[in-house]
Design an enzyme around this catalytic site. Sequence first.
Site, PDB file in Angstrom:
ATOM      1  N   ASP A  27     -27.920 -10.494  75.721  1.00 18.97           N
ATOM      2  CA  ASP A  27     -27.054 -11.298  76.592  1.00 18.97           C
ATOM      3  C   ASP A  27     -27.821 -11.687  77.850  1.00 18.97           C
ATOM      4  O   ASP A  27     -28.949 -11.252  78.086  1.00 18.97           O
ATOM      5  CB  ASP A  27     -25.759 -10.558  76.925  1.00 18.97           C
ATOM      6  CG  ASP A  27     -25.994  -9.196  77.551  1.00 18.97           C
ATOM      7  OD1 ASP A  27     -27.027  -9.017  78.234  1.00 18.97           O
ATOM      8  OD2 ASP A  27     -25.159  -8.292  77.360  1.00 18.97           O
ATOM      9  N   HIS A  85      -8.227   3.794  69.889  1.00 16.27           N
ATOM     10  CA  HIS A  85      -9.040   2.598  69.675  1.00 16.27           C
ATOM     11  C   HIS A  85      -8.237   1.470  69.038  1.00 16.27           C
ATOM     12  O   HIS A  85      -8.475   0.294  69.334  1.00 16.27           O
ATOM     13  CB  HIS A  85     -10.268   2.936  68.828  1.00 16.27           C
ATOM     14  CG  HIS A  85     -11.434   3.366  69.650  1.00 16.27           C
ATOM     15  ND1 HIS A  85     -11.546   4.639  70.178  1.00 16.27           N
ATOM     16  CD2 HIS A  85     -12.528   2.679  70.090  1.00 16.27           C
ATOM     17  CE1 HIS A  85     -12.660   4.725  70.875  1.00 16.27           C
ATOM     18  NE2 HIS A  85     -13.274   3.552  70.856  1.00 16.27           N
ATOM     19  N   CYS A 113      -3.641  -6.499   4.331  1.00  8.22           N
ATOM     20  CA  CYS A 113      -3.290  -7.521   5.324  1.00  8.22           C
ATOM     21  C   CYS A 113      -4.504  -8.084   6.052  1.00  8.22           C
ATOM     22  O   CYS A 113      -4.427  -9.157   6.652  1.00  8.22           O
ATOM     23  CB  CYS A 113      -2.293  -6.958   6.334  1.00  8.22           C
ATOM     24  SG  CYS A 113      -2.880  -5.467   7.175  1.00  8.22           S
ATOM     25  N   ASN A 146       0.855  -1.194   0.000  1.00  8.24           N
ATOM     26  CA  ASN A 146       0.000   0.000   0.000  1.00  8.24           C
ATOM     27  C   ASN A 146       0.889   1.242   0.000  1.00  8.24           C
ATOM     28  O   ASN A 146       0.875   2.021   0.949  1.00  8.24           O
ATOM     29  CB  ASN A 146      -0.903   0.017   1.239  1.00  8.24           C
ATOM     30  CG  ASN A 146      -1.702  -1.256   1.397  1.00  8.24           C
ATOM     31  OD1 ASN A 146      -2.453  -1.640   0.517  1.00  8.24           O
ATOM     32  ND2 ASN A 146      -1.526  -1.920   2.533  1.00  8.24           N
TER      33      ASN A 146
END
Length: 883
Positions: free
Chosen positions: A500, A736, A257, A126
Site C-alpha cells: 500500500d 470476528h 428374456c 423358466n
Amino acid sequence: MADKKTVTPEEKKLVAEKHVDELVQKALVALEEMRKLNQEQVDYIVAKASVAALDAHGELALHAFEETGRGVFEDKATKNLFACEHVVNNMRHTKTVGVIEEDDVTGLTLIAEPVGVVCGITPTTNPTSTAIFKSLISLKTRNPIVFAFHPSAQESSAHAARIVRDAAIAAGAPENCVQWITQPSMEATSALMNHEGVATILATGGNAMVKAAYSCGKPALGVGAGNVPAYVEKSANIRQAAHDIVMSKSFDNGMVCASEQAVIIDKEIYDEFVAEFKSYHTYFVNKKEKALLEEFCFGVKANSKNCAGAKLNADIVGKPATWIAEQAGFTVPEGTNILAAECKEVGENEPLTREKLSPVIAVLKSESREDGITKARQMVEFNGLGHSAAIHTADEELTKEFGKAVKAIRVICNSPSTFGGIGDVYNAFLPSLTLGCGSYGRNSVGDNVSAINLLNIKKVGRRRNNMQWMKLPSKTYFERDSIQYLQKCRDVERVMIVTDHAMVELGFLDRIIEQLDLRRNKVVYQIFADVEPDPDITTVNRGTEIMRAFKPDTIIALGGGSPMDAAKVMWLFYEQPEVDFRDLVQKFMDIRKRAFKFPLLGKKTKFIAIPTTSGTGSEVTPFAVISDKANNRKYPIADYSLTPTVAIVDPALVLTVPGFVAADTGMDVLTHATEAYVSQMASDYTDGLALQAIKLVFENLESSVKNADFHSREKMHNASTIAGMAFANAFLGISHSMAHKIGAQFHTIHGRTNAILLPYVIRYNGTRPAKTATWPKYNYYRADEKYQDIARMLGLPASTPEEGVESYAKAVYELGERIGIQMNFRDQGIDEKEWKEHSRELAFLAYEDQCSPANPRLPMVDHMQEIIEDAYYGYKERPGRRK
C-alpha cells in the site's frame, strides 16, 4: 342326483385368502427359527439344498418341458445347472448373518438381517430354474419364501421347490422354509402379494404381473420385459457374432428374456453376416412368409391399421421354429433353428420388432454407426426399457458410445445376450435369473437380483472424530532483520510486490527492494501499491490483471492484513483464472468437505508474506478478507491453498508503528488467540499456541503501545504470528463474525471492533448454552472451563468457571481502556438510531459469516443482535445478560 354346487367368485376369494394366510403364518414361525441360524448353518443348508437340486436337474428339466410343452429339455437342464452352480458359487462367501463387516477406521459395523417372508412369483418360461434360484437366495438370507407358481408350470415348479425344501429341512432348516400355493389362481396370487405378513415380493413375469407387484404397497423386486437389440458393427468378428447370436436366440427356443429380439447389421457386412447366419440353420422368410408370420405371432401385418395394439400370441412362446412356421402356414427345412425376418424399421409398424420370447428374430440393416445405435435405442425403448442391449464391435470407444446412448441396464459386448444378461458366464455380471431394469423399466432394482437384495443391512456407527491437521507455511523466518532471507530464496527472478502507499512512504518497500538487489541474480520486479484498507474486489481484479501481464515467479505481500489478503486472492485469480469469486465466499461446515473445492496454488508462483503490523496473522493463515464495498459486504475467504509459501516475521518492520495502531492490532491478536483457544476445532496443537499468544499480549501490549520499545514490539509481533498459527487451524468465532459485518457497514477499525465485542463474546460463550453446536470437537461443553484456564494463567480470580469467565471478560475490557481504546461503538462516531436500525441485519449477516460455525456454542441471531445493541454503550455501561 343333486346338482354340483357352484362356487361364487367371493367364495373362491375367501378360500384363497384362507389358504394363503395359513401359508404366511407358517412362514412367520419359520422366520423366527431361521433368525437363530448362524452363518455356518446357513451355508451348510444352502450347500445341501443346491446339491439336491443339482442331482435332480435333469428330471426337473424334463418335467418342465413335458408340463409346459415349451423350450428345449437340454437347455432347461442347463438353466437348472446355472441356478445350482453359478448362483451358489457367487454367493458362497457372502456373509448374510449377523455382523458381516467391521471397519475400525470408519467406525462402521454392518449387521445383516432377513427382510422377512418373501412372496415368490415365477414364470412359465423358466419354471424350475427360477424356483431353485429364488429358494436358494432366500435360504442364504434366512428368509422363508412362499411361491405363487405360474398355473401352466405348477407341478414342475412345485417339484423343484419340494426338492430344495426337503434337502434344506434335512440340513437343519425349519419346516415351512419353502412353501407354495397348491391351487394356483389369480385370487391366491393377489392375496399372497397383498398379505400384511409378506415383507417383499420377488416377481419374475410379464409386465402386468410386475406392475401388480409394485402396486401392493410394499417393497417389490419386480423386473420388466426386454426387447433386446444386437448391433453388429462393421468392425465386428462376423463369424463369432453370428455364432453367438444363433446360440443365444435358439437357447431354450428364445424364452430367456435377455435373448436377442433383433439383429442390426452395418450395410458393409450385411451380406456376409446373413450368409454366416444362414449357415447355422437360420431361415430367412420371404415377403409372403413374413406376413404370415406376423399374422400368427401378433395377429396383424406390418403397416396395417391395428399394428399399435398388436399383442404377442402366447402360444408361440418357447415353441420350435419349425412348429411356428407350420402354424403360420409355411414350411421350412427340417432342423431350422431360427426364423429371421428382414424389417425396414423399428416400431409399431413392424410387429416383429417387438419382444417375441421365441426363436423368431427381426433383421435390420444400418446405414451407419449412428443409424445402428439409433435403431438399437429404438428397440430398447419399444417396450424393453432398462433391460439389455448387445453390441458386437472391435471399437472400444463405440462400445462406450453405445452404452451411453441406449437406456439399458445391461450392455453386453461381443457376447450372446442370453448368457451375457444372466451373468457370470461371458462377463462379470452377477449370476441371476431375475434381471432388474432400473428406473428405465420402472423397477426398484437396477441390477441382477441376488441374495444381497433380500437383506436388511443395519449400520452401527461408532462415534468418531475427524482427523485433524496443522497446516502452516513451509517456512517461517523470524528475529530482527530476517528479511535478509530474500537474498537467498531460491528461484526468484520476476517478483511482484503487493503493498500500500504507506509502505512506500515509510520506506519499507525500498528495504525489500534493497534485499532483492543484493541477490546474485538480476531480479525484475513489478510494484502494485494501490491496496486500500479493507481491500475491495475491484482492487483485487486490477492487481490480478497486472500480475497476468507481468507473469511473476514470486509474489511478495508487504504490509498489514489488507495487502496480504489482497495479494492472496490475486495469487488465486492469477494461477486459476476460471475461479468465480462467488464460489470462494460460500460458507462451509468442514473445510475439507466444502461444496466448492479450491484449486491448489504454487504451480506458477511462490508467495512470501512480510507483515509490517502485529495483528492479522495473515502471513501464516489460509484466510483473506475481501470487501464488496458496492454492497457493503465483507467476505472472509478460507482455504488452505491460500496459505503463504514463506512467512518473514521481522520485528524491525514494526518499530515505527503508531501507538494507536499497535493498540488496535494488539487487541486483534488477543481476539484471535482467545477465539482459537475456545473454538470447536481447538486441539492440543493449537491450545499451546493460543495460550502463549494471550500471555504475550497481556505482558507486552501496554508497553508496546505506550513505549514502543523493541522488546515489547518484538514480542507482540511474535504473538501475532503465533495467534495466526493457532486460528489458522482452530478457526475463529462470532467476535470476528460480527466485526466483519460491523466493519463493512460502519467502516470501523477491525481490531478496535473486536476489542469492544470480545468481553461480550467471552461472557456469551462462557455460559452453558441450552442449544449447543452441532458436532464440535469437544465431547462436552467446556468453553467456560477454558476461559477459567486463561484467567488462572493470568493470575485472575478463577475459583469457579463462572468467576474465571467474569474475570477474563473484565481483564480484556480493562486492557483495552489502558491502551487508549474507547471500548464502545457510541464513541466511534456512529449514530445510535442508525446502529439500532442495522442491528438485526448485522446479526443475520454475522450468522452467515464463515467464522460462526467454529464458535464454541451455536450462535443464535437474537443473541448476536443483543450483543451488538449492548456493545454500542460498552461493556462497562451495559455488560449484557448471561444468555
